[in-house]
Design an enzyme around this catalytic site. Structure first.
Site, mmCIF file in Angstrom:
data_model
loop_
_atom_site.group_PDB
_atom_site.id
_atom_site.type_symbol
_atom_site.label_atom_id
_atom_site.label_comp_id
_atom_site.label_asym_id
_atom_site.label_seq_id
_atom_site.Cartn_x
_atom_site.Cartn_y
_atom_site.Cartn_z
ATOM 1 N N SER A 153 10.186 50.225 67.527
ATOM 2 C CA SER A 153 9.279 51.251 68.047
ATOM 3 C C SER A 153 9.916 52.170 69.090
ATOM 4 C CB SER A 153 7.997 50.596 68.579
ATOM 5 O OG SER A 153 7.333 49.928 67.518
ATOM 6 N N LYS A 156 14.308 53.217 55.801
ATOM 7 C CA LYS A 156 13.624 52.182 54.997
ATOM 8 C C LYS A 156 13.262 52.755 53.617
ATOM 9 C CE LYS A 156 11.764 50.415 59.281
ATOM 10 N NZ LYS A 156 11.016 49.327 59.869
ATOM 11 N N HIS A 189 18.519 43.006 58.212
ATOM 12 C CA HIS A 189 17.278 43.549 58.785
ATOM 13 C C HIS A 189 16.166 42.516 58.607
ATOM 14 C CE1 HIS A 189 13.791 46.049 59.490
ATOM 15 N NE2 HIS A 189 14.607 46.902 60.092
ATOM 16 N N GLY A 237 7.975 48.652 63.954
ATOM 17 C CA GLY A 237 6.907 49.366 63.250
ATOM 18 C C GLY A 237 5.521 49.116 63.811
ATOM 19 N N GLU A 243 13.189 42.774 57.811
ATOM 20 C CA GLU A 243 12.352 42.929 56.609
ATOM 21 C C GLU A 243 13.022 42.253 55.404
ATOM 22 O OE1 GLU A 243 11.882 47.154 57.001
ATOM 23 O OE2 GLU A 243 10.603 46.797 58.733
ATOM 24 N N GLU A 245 16.553 43.418 67.321
ATOM 25 C CA GLU A 245 15.269 43.989 66.923
ATOM 26 C C GLU A 245 14.195 42.900 66.918
ATOM 27 O OE1 GLU A 245 15.937 47.809 64.532
ATOM 28 O OE2 GLU A 245 15.886 46.172 63.102
ATOM 29 N N ASN A 259 17.087 54.305 60.406
ATOM 30 C CA ASN A 259 16.811 53.514 59.205
ATOM 31 C C ASN A 259 15.566 54.088 58.530
ATOM 32 O OD1 ASN A 259 16.280 51.562 57.296
ATOM 33 N ND2 ASN A 259 15.712 49.959 58.760
HETATM 34 C C1 PEP Z 1 13.768 49.220 62.154
HETATM 35 O O1 PEP Z 1 13.244 49.095 61.073
HETATM 36 O O2 PEP Z 1 14.967 48.963 62.265
HETATM 37 C C2 PEP Z 1 12.938 49.663 63.273
HETATM 38 C C3 PEP Z 1 13.370 49.480 64.474
HETATM 39 O O3 PEP Z 1 11.713 50.241 62.969
HETATM 40 P P1 PEP Z 1 10.727 51.036 63.965
HETATM 41 O O4 PEP Z 1 11.585 51.931 64.827
HETATM 42 O O5 PEP Z 1 9.828 51.805 63.075
HETATM 43 O O6 PEP Z 1 10.034 50.005 64.784
#
Ligand code: PEP
Length: 252
Positions: free
Chosen positions: A215, A13, A95, A175, A97, A169, A11
């Site tokens: 992460s 983003k 997601h 992040g 976000e 997640e 992703n």
């Molecule tokens: C994501 O945005 O789906 C995600 C898992 O981000 P990150 O790997 O940067 O934590």
């Protein structure tokens, strides 16, 4: 060993430029990727066609969002038809976000998911708890509540569920560099699978890929991938870096 095909999504983003995204595409095109892994990358909407036109065909491309109407006066949105027309076969939906920053409710996410599936897209459907919810012991109830909303939209239709990949997640891990432990992730993945078995069907539970996201990087992926209910990853920040290839190849 499960019969579920391991799945790694990237992703991007709201990151990248034409130049940096071309560099990611070149790196993926040159990499030798484990053929037992399904790989899907999700660039920003503006770059979907650039990626689809230049990326080797065995890597699929996803949008980061899609709308649940066929066409019309919906400024800023993209339709399932426009994605299919551009050979984009997947979308991410729900997601955290978008849920938190853009106020997408469970009902909105479920409606979009149903619409995307009905119109031929695969959906990487995201769920997960906040730090406060985890600390209050609500992790499983939050995630199963999100799943219950999805089930209201899809029912027990195995054909629809077959095109859903669930991404667990935890919001506190996205992040932040704070990855869930293998035990924390496996516990929630097992709870999701058992919920699917009880509320949808044992066959759907057995077949559904459940990804971990938060992460993930080339160092921590190997241990997470050993857990029996972790069927892949949704990768944010690390999908912009060359190490994404090592995450895809974590079983080699
Ligand atoms: C994501 O945005 O789906 C995600 C898992 O981000 P990150 O790997 O940067 O934590």
């Amino acid at each position: 060993m499960s019969s579920r095909k391991f799945f790694v999504g990237g992703n991007f983003k709201m990151n990248g430029t034409i130049k940096s995204i071309k560099a990611i595409v070149d790196n993926l095109n040159q990499a030798s990727l484990d053929s037992n892994v399904e790989v899907v990358v999700a660039p920003p909407a503006l770059y979907l066609l650039l990626v689809r036109d230049n990326l080797k065909p065995e890597i699929e491309v996803a949008a980061q969002n899609v709308y649940d109407k066929p066409n019309g006066a919906f400024t800023g949105e993209i339709s399932t038809h426009q994605l299919s027309d551009s050979n984009i076969t997947w979308t991410i939906l729900g997601h955290s976000e978008r849920r938190t920053l853009l106020g997408e409710s469970d009902a909105v996410v479920s409606s979009k998911t149903k619409y995307a599936l009905d119109n031929g897209l695969g959906v990487i459907w995201c769920c997960g708890e906040s730090l406060d919810q985890r600390e209050a012991g609500q992790t499983v109830s939050v995630v199963t509540g999100q799943l219950a909303s999805l089930k209201e939209a899809l029912g027990t239709d195995a054909a629809a569920w077959a095109k859903v990949v669930v991404a667990y997640e935890p919001i506190w891990a996205i992040g932040t560099g704070k990855v869930a432990t293998t035990e924390q992730a496996q516990e929630v993945h097992a709870a999701i699978r058992s919920w699917l078995s009880e509320k949808v069907s044992p066959a759907v539970a057995e077949a559904t890929r459940i990804l971990y996201g938060g992460s993930v990087n080339e160092k921590n992926c190997k241990d997470l991938a050993k857990e029996p209910d972790i069927d892949g990853f949704l990768v944010g920040g690390a999908s912009l870096k060359p190490g994404f290839v090592d995450i895809v190849n974590c079983h080699l």
